[in-house]
Design a protein around this motif. Structure first.
Motif, PDB file in Angstrom:
ATOM      1  N   GLY A 168      45.568  22.116  29.052  1.00 42.92           N
ATOM      2  CA  GLY A 168      46.272  21.957  27.788  1.00 42.92           C
ATOM      3  C   GLY A 168      46.081  23.057  26.772  1.00 42.92           C
ATOM      4  N   ASN A 169      45.486  24.181  27.152  1.00 43.62           N
ATOM      5  CA  ASN A 169      45.309  25.297  26.223  1.00 43.62           C
ATOM      6  C   ASN A 169      46.601  26.105  26.126  1.00 43.62           C
ATOM      7  N   GLU A 170      47.144  26.190  24.937  1.00 39.06           N
ATOM      8  CA  GLU A 170      48.445  26.795  24.729  1.00 39.06           C
ATOM      9  C   GLU A 170      48.404  28.324  24.890  1.00 39.06           C
ATOM     10  N   PHE A 171      49.494  28.875  25.356  1.00 36.82           N
ATOM     11  CA  PHE A 171      49.685  30.328  25.378  1.00 36.82           C
ATOM     12  C   PHE A 171      51.176  30.613  25.383  1.00 36.82           C
ATOM     13  N   CYS A 172      51.545  31.845  25.098  1.00 34.03           N
ATOM     14  CA  CYS A 172      52.951  32.236  25.031  1.00 34.03           C
ATOM     15  C   CYS A 172      53.258  33.324  26.048  1.00 34.03           C
ATOM     16  N   VAL A 173      54.400  33.209  26.675  1.00 38.29           N
ATOM     17  CA  VAL A 173      54.945  34.284  27.499  1.00 38.29           C
ATOM     18  C   VAL A 173      56.042  34.938  26.671  1.00 38.29           C
ATOM     19  N   LEU A 174      55.795  36.142  26.201  1.00 39.25           N
ATOM     20  CA  LEU A 174      56.699  36.797  25.265  1.00 39.25           C
ATOM     21  C   LEU A 174      57.899  37.409  25.957  1.00 39.25           C
ATOM     22  N   GLU A 175      58.994  37.489  25.229  1.00 41.81           N
ATOM     23  CA  GLU A 175      60.108  38.317  25.652  1.00 41.81           C
ATOM     24  C   GLU A 175      59.648  39.779  25.592  1.00 41.81           C
ATOM     25  N   PRO A 176      60.310  40.689  26.303  1.00 41.77           N
ATOM     26  CA  PRO A 176      59.851  42.089  26.289  1.00 41.77           C
ATOM     27  C   PRO A 176      59.884  42.670  24.881  1.00 41.77           C
ATOM     28  N   ARG A 177      58.771  43.301  24.485  1.00 43.61           N
ATOM     29  CA  ARG A 177      58.662  43.950  23.179  1.00 43.61           C
ATOM     30  C   ARG A 177      58.048  45.323  23.389  1.00 43.61           C
ATOM     31  N   GLU A 178      58.637  46.317  22.781  1.00 43.68           N
ATOM     32  CA  GLU A 178      58.193  47.694  22.962  1.00 43.68           C
ATOM     33  C   GLU A 178      56.736  47.876  22.548  1.00 43.68           C
ATOM     34  N   VAL A 179      56.310  47.176  21.504  1.00 45.02           N
ATOM     35  CA  VAL A 179      54.957  47.357  21.000  1.00 45.02           C
ATOM     36  C   VAL A 179      53.894  46.959  22.031  1.00 45.02           C
ATOM     37  N   TYR A 180      54.266  46.083  22.961  1.00 37.98           N
ATOM     38  CA  TYR A 180      53.301  45.603  23.948  1.00 37.98           C
ATOM     39  C   TYR A 180      53.501  46.225  25.332  1.00 37.98           C
ATOM     40  N   ARG A 181      54.243  47.295  25.421  1.00 36.20           N
ATOM     41  CA  ARG A 181      54.590  47.840  26.736  1.00 36.20           C
ATOM     42  C   ARG A 181      53.378  48.396  27.480  1.00 36.20           C
ATOM     43  N   ASP A 182      52.282  48.750  26.760  1.00 33.52           N
ATOM     44  CA  ASP A 182      51.142  49.385  27.418  1.00 33.52           C
ATOM     45  C   ASP A 182      49.855  48.567  27.286  1.00 33.52           C
ATOM     46  N   THR A 183      49.977  47.285  27.038  1.00 28.31           N
ATOM     47  CA  THR A 183      48.773  46.481  26.802  1.00 28.31           C
ATOM     48  C   THR A 183      48.140  45.939  28.063  1.00 28.31           C
ATOM     49  N   GLY A 184      48.884  45.936  29.182  1.00 30.43           N
ATOM     50  CA  GLY A 184      48.458  45.145  30.325  1.00 30.43           C
ATOM     51  C   GLY A 184      48.994  43.733  30.189  1.00 30.43           C
ATOM     52  N   PRO A 185      48.530  42.796  31.017  1.00 31.25           N
ATOM     53  CA  PRO A 185      49.127  41.453  31.024  1.00 31.25           C
ATOM     54  C   PRO A 185      48.924  40.677  29.735  1.00 31.25           C
ATOM     55  N   ILE A 186      47.833  40.918  29.012  1.00 31.27           N
ATOM     56  CA  ILE A 186      47.612  40.239  27.740  1.00 31.27           C
ATOM     57  C   ILE A 186      48.144  41.132  26.625  1.00 31.27           C
ATOM     58  N   ALA A 187      49.187  40.661  25.943  1.00 32.07           N
ATOM     59  CA  ALA A 187      49.737  41.427  24.830  1.00 32.07           C
ATOM     60  C   ALA A 187      48.836  41.326  23.612  1.00 32.07           C
ATOM     61  N   ALA A 188      48.363  40.105  23.323  1.00 34.71           N
ATOM     62  CA  ALA A 188      47.580  39.903  22.114  1.00 34.71           C
ATOM     63  C   ALA A 188      46.728  38.651  22.235  1.00 34.71           C
ATOM     64  N   VAL A 189      45.583  38.699  21.577  1.00 32.89           N
ATOM     65  CA  VAL A 189      44.783  37.511  21.302  1.00 32.89           C
ATOM     66  C   VAL A 189      45.144  37.110  19.885  1.00 32.89           C
ATOM     67  N   VAL A 190      45.698  35.915  19.724  1.00 32.37           N
ATOM     68  CA  VAL A 190      46.289  35.503  18.456  1.00 32.37           C
ATOM     69  C   VAL A 190      45.430  34.411  17.820  1.00 32.37           C
ATOM     70  N   VAL A 191      45.108  34.606  16.546  1.00 34.72           N
ATOM     71  CA  VAL A 191      44.235  33.682  15.822  1.00 34.72           C
ATOM     72  C   VAL A 191      44.984  33.134  14.609  1.00 34.72           C
ATOM     73  N   ASP A 192      45.127  31.817  14.535  1.00 39.01           N
ATOM     74  CA  ASP A 192      45.711  31.194  13.350  1.00 39.01           C
ATOM     75  C   ASP A 192      44.690  31.216  12.220  1.00 39.01           C
ATOM     76  N   CYS A 193      45.146  31.508  11.006  1.00 39.42           N
ATOM     77  CA  CYS A 193      44.213  31.578   9.888  1.00 39.42           C
ATOM     78  C   CYS A 193      44.932  31.266   8.581  1.00 39.42           C
ATOM     79  N   ALA A 194      44.141  31.000   7.548  1.00 45.53           N
ATOM     80  CA  ALA A 194      44.694  30.688   6.232  1.00 45.53           C
ATOM     81  C   ALA A 194      44.925  31.939   5.392  1.00 45.53           C
ATOM     82  N   ASP A 195      44.178  33.005   5.679  1.00 42.16           N
ATOM     83  CA  ASP A 195      44.249  34.206   4.841  1.00 42.16           C
ATOM     84  C   ASP A 195      44.108  35.446   5.720  1.00 42.16           C
TER      85      ASP A 195
END
Length: 230
Positions: free
Chosen positions: A98-125
């Protein structure tokens, strides 16, 4: 003194099954070779029905690749989930526990990241998170705004670390967290002391019988400082 993210750690009821899923999802048995790996550790107990504050975004190279990756991940045990995303060009899935993750549409900014585009952290500030994590890590701060802050390794390799404005405050212990590695020659306790001065707090009661230090950032996101590799 420097720290860098090396792992995303997932607390799991069945660490073997979750670990196998992520190894297959990332396309190799040693995902750490891409700069940030994913590991599962056994942690018994009920799973609260709340969205994780940390998740992974997976990169794709084309719309066809996105569709193929979603289909492959579902065959491995991932399931679609609705977290209120609405009509978006990416696909939200959850791993077998049940751990959520996203499969992104192709984005130029992530073309050279490898399979993980980003580690995303929800925050208030995001601006406050940028101040803390820019000082905490040896990574480079790329973007700071009211709704988003972005860091990446100084070498410009591997995934991004992104802090996004989100409405959910911490209500339960984090099941997904980032592990930080001391560099050779650095001292783990000295690094912990430095981060305390920046606003981090201890979570492990000062335990000294393990090769890591458990802490949380100023918004309560859990992380660990790992001892330097031998």
């Amino acid at each position: 003194m420097t720290l860098r993210p090396v792992k995303v750690t997932i607390d799991a009821l069945d660490d073997s099954a979750v670990g196998r899923f992520w190894a297959e999802a990332l396309g190799r048995r040693d995902p750490a070779g891409f700069g940030v790996g994913v590991v599962a550790v056994r942690e018994p107990g009920p799973r609260p029905a709340v969205k994780n504050r940390v998740h992974l975004d997976l990169a794709t190279a084309s719309t066809a690749h996105q569709a193929e990756l979603v289909a492959r991940l579902r065959s491995l045990g991932a399931t679609p989930v609705d977290i209120g995303q609405g009509d978006v060009p990416w696909t939200v899935l959850a791993d077998p526990e049940g751990n959520e993750f996203c499969v992104l549409e192709p984005r130029e900014v992530y073309r050279d990241t490898g399979p993980i585009a980003a580690v995303v952290v929800d925050c208030a500030d995001p601006r406050a998170m940028a101040r803390f994590w820019d000082e905490a890590l040896d990574w480079t701060l790329h973007e700071v705004a009211d709704d988003r802050a972005v860091l990446r390794s100084a070498e410009g390799a591997g995934p991004y670390l992104e802090f996004l404005l989100g409405p959910d405050a911490k209500t339960v212990p984090d099941r997904v967290r980032v592990d930080l590695l001391c560099q050779p020659g650095d001292d783990r306790e000295a690094e912990a002391t430095r981060l305390r001065a920046l606003g981090a707090t201890d979570l492990d009661g000062g335990r000294r019988d393990v090769p890591w230090t458990c802490m949380s950032d100023p918004e309560g996101h859990d992380f660990r400082i790992l001892a330097p590799r031998a």
